[in-house]
Structure formats: structure tokens, C-alpha cells
Write a protein that holds these residues in place. Structure first.
Motif, PDB file in Angstrom:
ATOM      1  N   ARG A 150     -13.693 -32.529  61.212  1.00 30.49           N
ATOM      2  CA  ARG A 150     -13.040 -32.552  62.188  1.00 30.49           C
ATOM      3  C   ARG A 150     -13.179 -31.059  63.141  1.00 30.49           C
ATOM      4  N   GLU A 151     -13.293 -30.030  62.358  1.00 27.42           N
ATOM      5  CA  GLU A 151     -13.368 -28.651  63.074  1.00 27.42           C
ATOM      6  C   GLU A 151     -14.666 -28.807  63.698  1.00 27.42           C
ATOM      7  N   GLU A 152     -15.720 -29.218  63.124  1.00 29.96           N
ATOM      8  CA  GLU A 152     -17.100 -28.782  63.553  1.00 29.96           C
ATOM      9  C   GLU A 152     -17.342 -29.867  64.846  1.00 29.96           C
ATOM     10  N   PHE A 153     -16.140 -30.801  65.141  1.00 26.40           N
ATOM     11  CA  PHE A 153     -16.625 -31.149  66.440  1.00 26.40           C
ATOM     12  C   PHE A 153     -16.384 -30.689  67.639  1.00 26.40           C
ATOM     13  N   ASN A 154     -15.512 -29.444  67.445  1.00 25.44           N
ATOM     14  CA  ASN A 154     -15.073 -28.592  68.369  1.00 25.44           C
ATOM     15  C   ASN A 154     -16.072 -27.494  68.346  1.00 25.44           C
ATOM     16  N   HIS A 155     -17.308 -27.493  68.113  1.00 27.21           N
ATOM     17  CA  HIS A 155     -18.033 -26.246  68.216  1.00 27.21           C
ATOM     18  C   HIS A 155     -18.626 -25.915  69.608  1.00 27.21           C
ATOM     19  N   PRO A 156     -18.942 -24.778  69.948  1.00 29.67           N
ATOM     20  CA  PRO A 156     -19.496 -24.429  71.169  1.00 29.67           C
ATOM     21  C   PRO A 156     -20.741 -25.138  71.680  1.00 29.67           C
ATOM     22  N   PRO A 157     -20.856 -25.483  72.830  1.00 35.09           N
ATOM     23  CA  PRO A 157     -22.082 -26.354  73.162  1.00 35.09           C
ATOM     24  C   PRO A 157     -23.404 -25.663  72.968  1.00 35.09           C
ATOM     25  N   CYS A 158     -24.407 -26.317  73.298  1.00 35.93           N
ATOM     26  CA  CYS A 158     -25.902 -25.730  73.015  1.00 35.93           C
ATOM     27  C   CYS A 158     -26.410 -25.281  74.197  1.00 35.93           C
ATOM     28  N   TRP A 159     -27.442 -24.513  74.376  1.00 32.92           N
ATOM     29  CA  TRP A 159     -28.105 -24.018  75.443  1.00 32.92           C
ATOM     30  C   TRP A 159     -28.899 -25.346  76.250  1.00 32.92           C
ATOM     31  N   CYS A 160     -29.103 -26.294  75.356  1.00 31.20           N
ATOM     32  CA  CYS A 160     -29.819 -27.537  75.816  1.00 31.20           C
ATOM     33  C   CYS A 160     -28.996 -28.645  76.620  1.00 31.20           C
ATOM     34  N   GLY A 161     -27.689 -28.419  76.759  1.00 29.72           N
ATOM     35  CA  GLY A 161     -26.866 -28.902  77.359  1.00 29.72           C
ATOM     36  C   GLY A 161     -26.204 -30.129  76.827  1.00 29.72           C
ATOM     37  N   ARG A 162     -26.440 -30.215  75.541  1.00 28.69           N
ATOM     38  CA  ARG A 162     -25.668 -31.331  74.604  1.00 28.69           C
ATOM     39  C   ARG A 162     -24.683 -30.505  73.439  1.00 28.69           C
TER      40      ARG A 162
END
Ligand SMILES: [Zn+2]
Length: 304
Positions: free
Chosen positions: A172-184
């Protein structure tokens, strides 16, 4: 020395540019490493030019060396421009043409994970293996797939690229991770690259660090936040590699890039990955560090 048999390889990384000249037997006869300019395409070109001029100066008649360059990204099949590079200032640039005109020589360009795969399958840790997944864990996360000694390029030129697939079996915590430079969002690279580890550690409220190596040193001294992060790193890498095994089922996974120096990878990951692998018996896939270590990128580039 017969310069016709010499090959110059350049590994263009996110933090360093390494160059080496190999003789016909694959022995390194010249080697140099410099810091990679960041966020500056022109400075990157001139740094590579300086390295090549140094090589030509130091080895007599080395201007007849072939030149191969490994990059953190690939070339677009449409216009040959760089794409998918975490060194984002390279993206959309005609790096190959620009270097060829700067150096007045034709060069070969390839993805850095492909270079690692070529090096380790030619005379390294994956020699003689029928199927190999080569992984780069460094400033970015990349991969390459080799079958029967041949690099699998892929219909879209992206075979083996696993850095920008979502981390599998997220908590659950990992879903709130910062976005990637690739836009996803959720990309494996945002969990397993060196900068990702630094960002996550510094967000934990602990005294900030500047590199993944510092986190590892803190973990060795039982620093609680560092130990917990290294444990999460092992768990995530096991999940991400289990997914790769479920798709490619390689005999050997060979690890390159700065984080491949973490010795615990080779004992911890096989202990943890079986519960994610779609098999009823323990996986026989071997996970090994690149035999040529840091030099595998330049060696593969030279073999291009
Ligand atoms: Zn991504």
C-alpha cells in the motif's frame, strides 16, 4: 602495437564517463574515467571528445581504433535520436551524428545494458549461458536479454528494458511513491536506482546523505533507517527480478552498475524471490555480479 586491432569503448554514465582501449585479446591497454557533465549536452559532447583525443594521444596511431559508445538510453528507430535516457539532456539529440562529425570518424552506439550483456556473454560471468538477463542498477535501471549468444534487440528496440515497468506486488505504501522522470508512476527505477535510494532515505527524516554508498555504510553500522531501507531494497529487487524470471526465465542474471557492488544482493535475493516466481520448485537461475565489474560497460562498448 598494431592499432588496427585496438578498440576504444566509452561508457557514458549518469555520473561518470569511462573510456578504455581493448587489444585483440580483450586486455585493457588504456583506461580513463572522468566525471560526467550533468544537464548539459554540449559539455557532454566535448567531454567525450576530450577523452577520445586523450586516447589518440596516449596510444600511438590510436586514431584508427574503432569507437563504440554505451549510453543510458537507446536510439529511436525513426530518426536515430536518443530516447529513454535518464540523462534526460541526451533525449531527442542526434548524439551519434554529432559525435561522428566532432571526431571525424564513424562510431557505434548502443544501450548501456546491451553493452554489459555483450561484455559478460563474450568473456564474462555469463559466458556459455543459453539465456541471460543483464541488469544495470546505477543512476538508472536498465536491462538486456541475450538468447543463444545473441542480443535480443526486439521489434521496438527495447527488449529487456525493465526499469520503466511498475514495481510488481506493491505494498500500500509503495503506491504513494514519487513519480518517475518518464512521466509515469511506480517505475522500478524509482525504487531501485542509486538516486531513488538516496531520495527515500533523505525523506525518512534521518540525517541526509549524498550517495547510496553512504546508506550502505550506515547500514553496516546498524543505523536503523539505513538497515530498513536496505531490507526494502532487497525485497523490491527480489520481486522485480522474479517478474523478469516469470517472463524470460534466464539461466543467469548478471548484475552491473554501481549498486551491483552490494555483496548482499547475491545471497539475499535468491532467498527471497521464490515466493514470487511462478514455479513449484526453487529457482535454479543464478544471480551473479559482472565478472568485469565497473569495466563491463566500456568492454561491451568496445566490442560493438
Ligand atoms: Zn519511468
Amino acid at each position: 602495437m598494431d592499432s588496427a586491432t585496438l578498440r576504444l569503448g566509452i561508457d557514458l554514465g549518469g555520473t561518470k564517463i569511462e573510456a578504455a582501449i581493448l587489444d585483440a585479446r580483450g586486455a585493457i591497454v588504456w583506461r580513463k574515467r572522468i566525471a560526467a557533465p550533468r544537464n548539459d549536452y554540449t559539455a557532454t559532447l566535448s567531454a567525450i571528445r576530450t577523452l577520445v583525443l586523450n586516447a589518440r594521444n596516449d596510444i600511438s596511431a590510436a586514431e584508427r581504433c574503432s569507437i563504440g559508445i554505451g549510453i543510458p538510453g537507446s536510439q529511436s528507430p525513426i530518426d536515430g535520436c536518443v530516447r529513454n535516457a535518464n540523462s534526460t539532456w541526451l533525449n531527442g539529440r542526434s548524439l551519434k551524428e554529432d559525435l561522428q562529425s566532432l571526431l571525424d570518424q564513424s562510431i557505434e552506439l548502443a544501450n548501456d545494458a546491451n553493452c554489459l550483456a555483450i561484455s559478460e556473454c563474450t568473456d564474462g560471468a555469463a559466458r556459455n549461458a543459453q539465456s541471460v538477463f543483464a541488469v544495470i542498477l546505477g543512476t538508472g535501471v536498465g536491462g538486456a536479454h541475450v538468447m543463444h549468444g545473441q542480443l535480443v534487440v526486439g521489434a521496438n528496440g527495447i527488449a529487456g528494458e525493465w526499469g520503466h515497468i511498475p514495481l510488481p506486488w506493491m505494498t500500500r505504501e509503495e503506491f504513494n511513491h514519487p513519480p518517475c522522470w518518464c512521466g509515469r508512476s511506480g517505475c522500478i527505477e524509482t525504487f531501485l536506482s542509486g538516486p531513488a535510494l538516496v531520495r527515500e532515505f533523505n525523506a525518512s527524516g534521518a540525517e541526509p546523505v549524498g550517495s547510496a554508498q553512504e546508506i550502505l555504510r550506515l547500514a553496516e553500522r546498524d543505523h536503523a533507517a539505513a538497515v530498513a531501507l536496505v531490507d526494502r531494497f532487497h525485497d523490491r529487487l527480489a520481486r522485480a527480478l522474479a517478474m523478469a524470471i516469470n517472463i524470460m526465465d534466464p539461466e543467469v542474471i548478471v548484475m552491473g552498475g554501481g549498486l551491483s557492488n552490494i555483496a548482499s544482493i547475491y545471497t539475499e535475493i535468491p532467498k527471497r524471490w521464490d515466493k514470487w516466481i511462478f514455479s513449484d520448485v526453487p529457482a535454479v537461475t543464478r544471480i551473479v555480479p559482472a565478472l568485469h565489474g565497473d569495466a563491463s560497460g566500456v568492454r561491451g562498448a568496445a566490442w560493438l
